[in-house]
Design an enzyme around this catalytic site. Sequence first.
Site, PDB file in Angstrom:
ATOM      1  N   GLU A  60       0.820  -1.223   0.000  1.00 53.00           N
ATOM      2  CA  GLU A  60       0.000   0.000   0.000  1.00 53.00           C
ATOM      3  C   GLU A  60       0.845   1.261   0.000  1.00 53.00           C
ATOM      4  O   GLU A  60       0.524   2.235  -0.684  1.00 53.00           O
ATOM      5  CB  GLU A  60      -0.961   0.001   1.189  1.00 53.00           C
ATOM      6  CG  GLU A  60      -2.085  -1.022   1.098  1.00 53.00           C
ATOM      7  CD  GLU A  60      -1.668  -2.410   1.538  1.00 53.00           C
ATOM      8  OE1 GLU A  60      -0.547  -2.556   2.066  1.00 53.00           O
ATOM      9  OE2 GLU A  60      -2.458  -3.363   1.352  1.00 53.00           O
ATOM     10  N   HIS A 129     -11.177  -5.337   9.000  1.00 59.14           N
ATOM     11  CA  HIS A 129     -11.870  -5.233   7.706  1.00 59.14           C
ATOM     12  C   HIS A 129     -13.194  -4.493   7.855  1.00 59.14           C
ATOM     13  O   HIS A 129     -14.116  -4.684   7.066  1.00 59.14           O
ATOM     14  CB  HIS A 129     -12.124  -6.619   7.104  1.00 59.14           C
ATOM     15  CG  HIS A 129     -10.868  -7.313   6.683  1.00 59.14           C
ATOM     16  ND1 HIS A 129      -9.972  -7.844   7.582  1.00 59.14           N
ATOM     17  CD2 HIS A 129     -10.329  -7.527   5.459  1.00 59.14           C
ATOM     18  CE1 HIS A 129      -8.961  -8.383   6.921  1.00 59.14           C
ATOM     19  NE2 HIS A 129      -9.151  -8.193   5.640  1.00 59.14           N
TER      20      HIS A 129
END
Lengths: 337, 348
Positions: A60, A129
């Site tokens: 990322e 998540h």
Amino acid sequence: MARMTMIEAVRSAMDVSMERDDDVVVFGEDVGYFGGVFRCTQGLQAKYGKTRCFDAPISESGIVGTAIGMAAYGLKPCVEIQFADYMYPAYDQITQEAARIRYRSNGDFTCPIVLRMPTGGGIFGGQTHSQSPEALFTHVCGLKVVVPSNPYDAKGLLIASIEDPDPVMFLEPKRLYNGPFDGHHDRPVTPWSKHELGEVPEGHYSIPIGKAEIRRPGSAVTVVAYGTMVHVALAAVEEMGVDAEVIDLRSLLPLDLDTIVQSVSKTGRCVVVHEATLTSGYGAELAALVQEHCFYHLEAPVVRVTGWDTPYPHAQEWDYFPGPARVGRALAEVMEA
Amino acid sequence: MAPRKTASVSSRKTAAKPAKKEFTGSNIAEFDRDQDLKAYREMLLIRRFEEKAGQLYGMGFIGGFCHLYIGQEAVVVGMQMAQKEGDQVITAYRDHGHMLACGMEARGVMAELTGRRNGYSHGKGGSMHMFSKEKHFYGGHGIVGAQVSLGTGLAFANAYRGNDSVSVAYFGDGAANQGQVYESFNMAALWKLPIVYIIENNRYAMGTSTARATAQSNYSLRGSGFGIPGMQVDGMDVRAVKAAADEALEHCRSGKGPIILEMLTYRYRGHSMSDPAKYRSKDEVQKMRSEYDPIEQVKARLIEKGWATEDDLKAVDKDVRDIVADSADFAQSDPEPDVSELYTDILL
């Protein structure tokens, strides 16, 4: 007009933008061949080729840093961060490079990137998540932060975000991908195909970033919400039978403060709702602004309804989630005060 | 719509070849008179500029951070002599030399150090954060290693646009231990991006020597896991830098993907102005200064070959000192930014 889910609307926004502008590239983890974990980019690689829609390694920080460099040279990268929870390795790049390159280069270089990221709970993803990290972005000057609540807005706002010359954090509530979730997890979700905001033009249009929308006009109390919580608030208001005005912020930075102030000045009461945790959440900023700007109109303290100050739990997702019952209690509280 | 571009970002077409076949470092070039004179002047400008910056810092005209490049001049000058117009440069916070080598004005750089209105970033950036679109200089970054990913993005943009430019991304031996550097290496190799990664190994990450910070101190090998070729270069010899740069840039321009140059160099001053450099001996510093100084090497060559007299070189020095003195005057007399500048250039 077509009927679209939020996934289809987001995909359509990228499709339209790529069609119009060669400088728009879409990449991220699994977005090319696989079409994205939520299928938001499905078909784009087949249509535009591997140079314009492609897979990135699970990196990322590197992905976002690379996107910033691309943008400094004039490209318009639209990056998918697979889950908002995965943005933390890139937070350095987001806050210290993307948000500030315009400022410290005196406007010589800009950073027209969009980071799309599915946000919030709804799939029992637990603490890694399900998060809603918007306040970590709204605390950073130099970013724009957008959270759509329906397919029509999602497409128009994403096109506006891609065309925007500054970095935009585009948070997509995954609970809304397939239907307007009202917080009643035990009831089936109404699909977007049966909702008026699932009507989406197929071509190009954009919605200005920084304009809120009043989803339900009312005079007794103002409910300020965004994303999933717009639908929860609407459900709670109906169940309580309160004449509430429900504001969908759509954009947190820049914030449409005028719409909030006008509404609260009229109703004298305000409930702020978000799914993220309470302490130092974006609701704290909203509550502070309301008291600064509407203090002499207020009939009751501003009340926040939010996720608890805990990690997002797995098994107890629905105990954590600020559903219609909790919003309803807050409405009752401010109405009684 | 068909993409404009050439460089494929398909992972199936990758695999840069092993270092030795691709990259020999064998073309050690001699400099002609003009090249040596140019190198001398450019390096001297950086040295004199940095000496002046150090003085101004001591006098209180420069606040905050100020990382001097003295000792490392051959690296940027040799690189710049090999680069073509349009090649992008991006670096970390020891950046004054890179800016001057790129052709940015000494006045604008010095005025940024003093935080004045006509500094390159109008006083918003300071020593570590300056940019010039005109000179293809992309900063000036204060976070160790963060610029490496940005440089990779610049290289992607070159490939995407199909231009002939190469991104030149500098970082130090300290930054070479940052995770995002390896994320960048992987992507650059995967997508065969035109980028030269330059590791300026000056032996110390602030006060921590490479021996105390890294398990593999041959930084030219750091890309080997990704098939990125690399080589160690004598970063104190501007000719060696230029020769390696020629080969590295050609490697990138011919579509072979990224490459690493480890520049073996040395900084004479501390990491920043607040660093007395007690982590190394005075003898070590003195030895580098007296035996390996990049400017003295060129000077000795110019004299020995009869390409310049002592007087000629003194004239160059005078010229350079004039430029630096002018920049220092400018940087002290230029007004401070108006307070209204505080809120400009945050968002459009």
